[in-house]
Design a protein around this motif. Structure first.
Motif, PDB file in Angstrom:
ATOM      1  N   GLN A  38      43.123   4.354  44.065  1.00  0.00           N
ATOM      2  CA  GLN A  38      43.246   5.658  44.705  1.00  0.00           C
ATOM      3  C   GLN A  38      44.475   5.784  45.600  1.00  0.00           C
ATOM      4  OE1 GLN A  38      39.578   6.742  46.660  1.00  0.00           O
ATOM      5  NE2 GLN A  38      38.325   6.295  44.860  1.00  0.00           N
ATOM      6  N   TYR A  39      45.256   4.735  45.689  1.00  0.00           N
ATOM      7  CA  TYR A  39      46.451   4.806  46.530  1.00  0.00           C
ATOM      8  C   TYR A  39      47.576   5.587  45.869  1.00  0.00           C
ATOM      9  CZ  TYR A  39      44.841   1.645  50.174  1.00  0.00           C
ATOM     10  OH  TYR A  39      44.168   1.099  51.231  1.00  0.00           O
ATOM     11  N   ASN A  40      47.760   5.385  44.595  1.00  0.00           N
ATOM     12  CA  ASN A  40      48.900   5.974  43.893  1.00  0.00           C
ATOM     13  C   ASN A  40      48.478   7.278  43.240  1.00  0.00           C
ATOM     14  OD1 ASN A  40      51.422   6.331  42.795  1.00  0.00           O
ATOM     15  ND2 ASN A  40      51.149   4.832  41.155  1.00  0.00           N
ATOM     16  N   ILE A  41      48.751   8.381  43.919  1.00  0.00           N
ATOM     17  CA  ILE A  41      48.378   9.693  43.389  1.00  0.00           C
ATOM     18  C   ILE A  41      49.629  10.564  43.292  1.00  0.00           C
ATOM     19  CG2 ILE A  41      46.011   9.575  44.246  1.00  0.00           C
ATOM     20  CD1 ILE A  41      46.839  11.319  46.586  1.00  0.00           C
ATOM     21  N   PRO A  42      49.649  11.515  42.368  1.00  0.00           N
ATOM     22  CA  PRO A  42      50.828  12.370  42.192  1.00  0.00           C
ATOM     23  C   PRO A  42      50.907  13.455  43.252  1.00  0.00           C
ATOM     24  CG  PRO A  42      49.117  13.025  40.671  1.00  0.00           C
ATOM     25  CD  PRO A  42      48.596  11.795  41.367  1.00  0.00           C
ATOM     26  N   ARG A  43      51.988  14.204  43.219  1.00  0.00           N
ATOM     27  CA  ARG A  43      52.158  15.345  44.110  1.00  0.00           C
ATOM     28  C   ARG A  43      51.219  16.481  43.699  1.00  0.00           C
ATOM     29  NH1 ARG A  43      58.515  16.699  44.453  1.00  0.00           N
ATOM     30  NH2 ARG A  43      57.728  18.133  46.050  1.00  0.00           N
ATOM     31  N   ASN A  44      50.651  17.125  44.687  1.00  0.00           N
ATOM     32  CA  ASN A  44      49.987  18.403  44.458  1.00  0.00           C
ATOM     33  C   ASN A  44      51.019  19.507  44.580  1.00  0.00           C
ATOM     34  OD1 ASN A  44      47.742  16.524  45.647  1.00  0.00           O
ATOM     35  ND2 ASN A  44      46.649  18.186  44.634  1.00  0.00           N
ATOM     36  N   SER A  45      50.701  20.679  44.070  1.00  0.00           N
ATOM     37  CA  SER A  45      51.600  21.807  44.228  1.00  0.00           C
ATOM     38  C   SER A  45      51.584  22.273  45.680  1.00  0.00           C
ATOM     39  CB  SER A  45      51.181  22.954  43.317  1.00  0.00           C
ATOM     40  OG  SER A  45      49.943  23.503  43.759  1.00  0.00           O
ATOM     41  N   ALA A  46      52.631  22.984  46.070  1.00  0.00           N
ATOM     42  CA  ALA A  46      52.676  23.536  47.430  1.00  0.00           C
ATOM     43  C   ALA A  46      51.491  24.473  47.653  1.00  0.00           C
ATOM     44  CB  ALA A  46      53.993  24.269  47.650  1.00  0.00           C
ATOM     45  N   ALA A  47      51.125  25.247  46.634  1.00  0.00           N
ATOM     46  CA  ALA A  47      49.999  26.171  46.769  1.00  0.00           C
ATOM     47  C   ALA A  47      48.703  25.417  47.046  1.00  0.00           C
ATOM     48  CB  ALA A  47      49.864  27.018  45.505  1.00  0.00           C
ATOM     49  N   GLU A  48      48.527  24.283  46.397  1.00  0.00           N
ATOM     50  CA  GLU A  48      47.317  23.479  46.621  1.00  0.00           C
ATOM     51  C   GLU A  48      47.299  22.898  48.028  1.00  0.00           C
ATOM     52  OE1 GLU A  48      46.327  21.849  42.112  1.00  0.00           O
ATOM     53  OE2 GLU A  48      47.911  20.872  43.282  1.00  0.00           O
ATOM     54  N   VAL A  49      48.456  22.466  48.507  1.00  0.00           N
ATOM     55  CA  VAL A  49      48.525  21.932  49.874  1.00  0.00           C
ATOM     56  C   VAL A  49      48.227  23.032  50.881  1.00  0.00           C
ATOM     57  CG1 VAL A  49      49.977  20.803  51.590  1.00  0.00           C
ATOM     58  CG2 VAL A  49      50.152  20.135  49.185  1.00  0.00           C
ATOM     59  N   TYR A  50      48.838  24.185  50.694  1.00  0.00           N
ATOM     60  CA  TYR A  50      48.580  25.300  51.606  1.00  0.00           C
ATOM     61  C   TYR A  50      47.107  25.688  51.601  1.00  0.00           C
ATOM     62  CZ  TYR A  50      53.330  26.501  53.089  1.00  0.00           C
ATOM     63  OH  TYR A  50      54.566  26.498  53.687  1.00  0.00           O
ATOM     64  N   ALA A  51      46.478  25.684  50.441  1.00  0.00           N
ATOM     65  CA  ALA A  51      45.057  26.032  50.363  1.00  0.00           C
ATOM     66  C   ALA A  51      44.205  25.044  51.147  1.00  0.00           C
ATOM     67  CB  ALA A  51      44.609  26.086  48.899  1.00  0.00           C
ATOM     68  N   ALA A  52      44.521  23.762  51.037  1.00  0.00           N
ATOM     69  CA  ALA A  52      43.779  22.747  51.795  1.00  0.00           C
ATOM     70  C   ALA A  52      43.991  22.912  53.295  1.00  0.00           C
ATOM     71  CB  ALA A  52      44.217  21.350  51.346  1.00  0.00           C
ATOM     72  N   VAL A  53      45.229  23.219  53.684  1.00  0.00           N
ATOM     73  CA  VAL A  53      45.534  23.460  55.093  1.00  0.00           C
ATOM     74  C   VAL A  53      44.714  24.632  55.619  1.00  0.00           C
ATOM     75  CG1 VAL A  53      47.339  24.273  56.660  1.00  0.00           C
ATOM     76  CG2 VAL A  53      47.828  22.430  55.046  1.00  0.00           C
ATOM     77  N   GLU A  54      44.689  25.708  54.856  1.00  0.00           N
ATOM     78  CA  GLU A  54      43.946  26.885  55.297  1.00  0.00           C
ATOM     79  C   GLU A  54      42.444  26.616  55.380  1.00  0.00           C
ATOM     80  OE1 GLU A  54      45.422  30.888  54.782  1.00  0.00           O
ATOM     81  OE2 GLU A  54      46.354  30.209  52.902  1.00  0.00           O
ATOM     82  N   GLN A  55      41.921  25.827  54.465  1.00  0.00           N
ATOM     83  CA  GLN A  55      40.494  25.504  54.521  1.00  0.00           C
ATOM     84  C   GLN A  55      40.177  24.687  55.767  1.00  0.00           C
ATOM     85  OE1 GLN A  55      37.920  26.577  52.280  1.00  0.00           O
ATOM     86  NE2 GLN A  55      36.894  25.944  54.172  1.00  0.00           N
ATOM     87  N   ASP A  56      41.016  23.712  56.077  1.00  0.00           N
ATOM     88  CA  ASP A  56      40.807  22.920  57.287  1.00  0.00           C
ATOM     89  C   ASP A  56      40.841  23.795  58.536  1.00  0.00           C
ATOM     90  OD1 ASP A  56      40.361  20.461  56.158  1.00  0.00           O
ATOM     91  OD2 ASP A  56      42.372  19.657  56.550  1.00  0.00           O
ATOM     92  N   LEU A  57      41.747  24.753  58.580  1.00  0.00           N
ATOM     93  CA  LEU A  57      41.873  25.602  59.759  1.00  0.00           C
ATOM     94  C   LEU A  57      40.709  26.579  59.872  1.00  0.00           C
ATOM     95  CD1 LEU A  57      45.720  26.219  59.668  1.00  0.00           C
ATOM     96  CD2 LEU A  57      44.446  24.831  61.317  1.00  0.00           C
ATOM     97  N   THR A  58      40.231  27.069  58.744  1.00  0.00           N
ATOM     98  CA  THR A  58      39.037  27.913  58.767  1.00  0.00           C
ATOM     99  C   THR A  58      37.844  27.139  59.303  1.00  0.00           C
ATOM    100  OG1 THR A  58      39.811  29.278  56.918  1.00  0.00           O
ATOM    101  CG2 THR A  58      37.442  29.251  57.335  1.00  0.00           C
ATOM    102  N   ASP A  59      37.684  25.916  58.809  1.00  0.00           N
ATOM    103  CA  ASP A  59      36.591  25.063  59.282  1.00  0.00           C
ATOM    104  C   ASP A  59      36.731  24.767  60.771  1.00  0.00           C
ATOM    105  OD1 ASP A  59      35.748  25.034  56.650  1.00  0.00           O
ATOM    106  OD2 ASP A  59      36.454  22.988  56.248  1.00  0.00           O
TER     107      ASP A  59
END
Length: 490
Positions: A176-197
């Motif tokens: 699980q250490y070596n994972i590819p890049r997520n898209s910027a949209a996916e990163v932003y979505a995760a950021v927004e979910q964390d902030l909503t929580d």
């Protein structure tokens, strides 16, 4: 001093937490350090949860996140700052000033590495604290604090590098250490979910013992900023309007707002708490002010990240924020420090300034908090969103609040902006962001999100389709065996 007592609450156990996700294989050499608790036995009590969350706060002031890495990636590429210090000292900063850095330059990796260390600390809290038998309300608050910091950290990563590997848990095994890049949209979505929580569980304010911890207002304000970078103007308006109803106010004296005595004031939405810790090195003591301090024989600091002539010229005639933002060579500061009239640099950052007489244990200015989100920025985000959604009256109202504070009692300067033309008002709001938030590590990204990179930075070497983003560190691509891909142009 009471305010230092508040900051002392952010003690930490970084050794356990930073090291726990680094080992991939066991061997007879994997012996735990003497007198240190292992991560496997750490997360069992409420006290462990407190220490782990405090480590998340403490590491925010680490060198890579607030000093050289941050200056190189988030500040020097803009038109408002340049390297500073002596010509031969840390010459690599010039690469960022003229956009000739490469994927192997040290600060490209340093900034990345510092932020992912922060993600690791957050993930350890989020993976382990939920299972601890402790007060449910405190547990929920701790989880909200960790989610805010993870969101803040990924926001810095995505706006600097674009899509990055999105790691939301501590790796369970080597695969699980070596994972590819997520898209910027996916990163932003995760950021927004964390902030909503986070906003749903964090308190609006704290008692004096916990001043400086993350609040609901901070989560909403950062969510507004994240939405602004995605041009979600209705969301920016919603979140900033909520923050504007929480009781924040502009501190009357712009210059004094940045001094140690006025940390966590009425304008503070989120600031990184800094304090001296005798005999503790590394992330425990901030070098934010030392690195940017006046380079002088009489005290100050190293003299990096200095204001440019372009920044001086950006201020309107008589705007007192210029002298409150820039220390000029040869001047006497409001606190009485006489800056040498000769030296390597004509100007220094006054927002990070700490008087030469303030005592320190290891680094000059180590008690100076780092202002990350101020209420003035909330008002300017509100103004920009209101203008973009066609409400010029609301935009002008929020913009005027910021200008009125700067104007003070001097009616002859900084006249009210009255235009209702959307384009002209947009330019006025962008200009206000430039002068109000100068030297606060946002200018480069503001210009890029506004689509003005070539116009503003072209003479410095900015290339369209390349320099909107930093390169992914080549060492990370090599370690991934090519699973990580490089940004265009590098």
């Amino acid at each position: 001093m009471l305010k230092h007592k508040n900051k002392t609450a952010f003690s930490f156990l970084l050794a356990i937490l930073l090291l726990s996700a680094q080992s991939c294989k066991k061997s007879f050499l994997d012996v735990p350090p003497q007198a240190q608790q292992t991560s496997e036995t750490f997360f069992t009590t409420a006290a462990d949860a407190t220490a782990a969350v405090n480590s998340v706060y403490a590491n925010l002031r680490s060198f890579d996140q607030t000093a050289f890495g941050a200056i190189a990636v988030e500040s020097v590429p803009s038109d408002e700052t340049e390297k500073g210090s002596s010509p031969s000292d840390a010459a690599f900063f010039n690469l960022y000033d003229n956009f000739t850095y490469t994927s192997t330059e040290g600060q490209v990796f340093g900034f990345w590495n510092g932020l992912y260390q922060e993600v690791n600390l957050c993930n350890q809290v989020l993976d382990n604290v939920p299972a601890i038998n402790m007060d449910a309300a405190l547990k929920a608050r701790y989880i909200g604090e960790a989610k805010f910091v993870r969101a803040y950290t990924y926001f810095r990563l995505v706006r600097a590098y674009g899509g990055v590997p999105l790691r939301l848990h501590v790796p369970a095994d080597q695969t699980q250490y070596n994972i590819p890049r997520n898209s910027a949209a996916e990163v932003y979505a995760a950021v927004e979910q964390d902030l909503t929580d986070a906003a749903s569980v964090l308190p609006q304010s704290y008692s004096s013992a916990d001043v400086g911890r993350i609040t609901k207002g901070a989560a909403l304000a950062l969510h507004a900023k994240v939405a602004m970078y995605q041009k979600k103007w209705a969301d920016v308006l919603t979140y900033t309007n909520q923050v504007m109803g929480l009781g924040y106010s502009l501190f009357p004296n712009f210059e004094q707002m940045f001094r140690i005595a006025n940390e966590n004031c009425s304008e503070s939405v989120f600031e990184i708490q800094c304090q001296s810790f005798p005999n503790v090195i590394g992330a425990s003591t901030s070098q934010y002010s030392q690195v940017q301090g006046v380079r002088a024989q009489t005290g100050g600091g190293w003299g990096f990240n200095v204001p440019t002539t372009a920044l001086v010229n950006a201020f309107e005639p008589g705007d007192p924020r210029m002298d409150a933002t820039i220390i000029f060579r040869g001047e006497t500061t409001p606190e009485g420090d006489k800056v040498d009239p000769v030296g390597d640099n004509p100007r220094y950052n006054q927002k990070s300034y700490v008087p030469f007489t303030v005592p320190f244990v290891q680094n000059e200015g180590e008690d100076q908090n780092i202002r990350v989100i101020r209420y003035a920025e909330v008002l300017l985000m509100n103004a920009e969103a209101a203008n973009e959604t066609g409400n010029s009256a609301a935009a002008l109202n929020s913009l005027e609040m910021v200008r009125a504070r700067a104007r003070g009692s001097n009616a002859g300067i900084l006249p009210k902006v009255t235009t209702t033309d959307q384009t002209a008002l947009r330019q006025a709001i962008w200009h206000e962001r430039q002068v109000e938030l100068a030297m606060e590590f946002d200018r480069f990204f503001d210009v890029v999100r506004q689509g003005r990179g070539p116009a503003v930075f072209g003479a410095k070497g900015f290339k369209v389709g390349k320099n909107e983003l930093m390169p992914i560190p080549q060492s990370e691509i090599d370690l991934s065996g090519g699973k990580l891909t490089q940004n265009p142009g590098y």
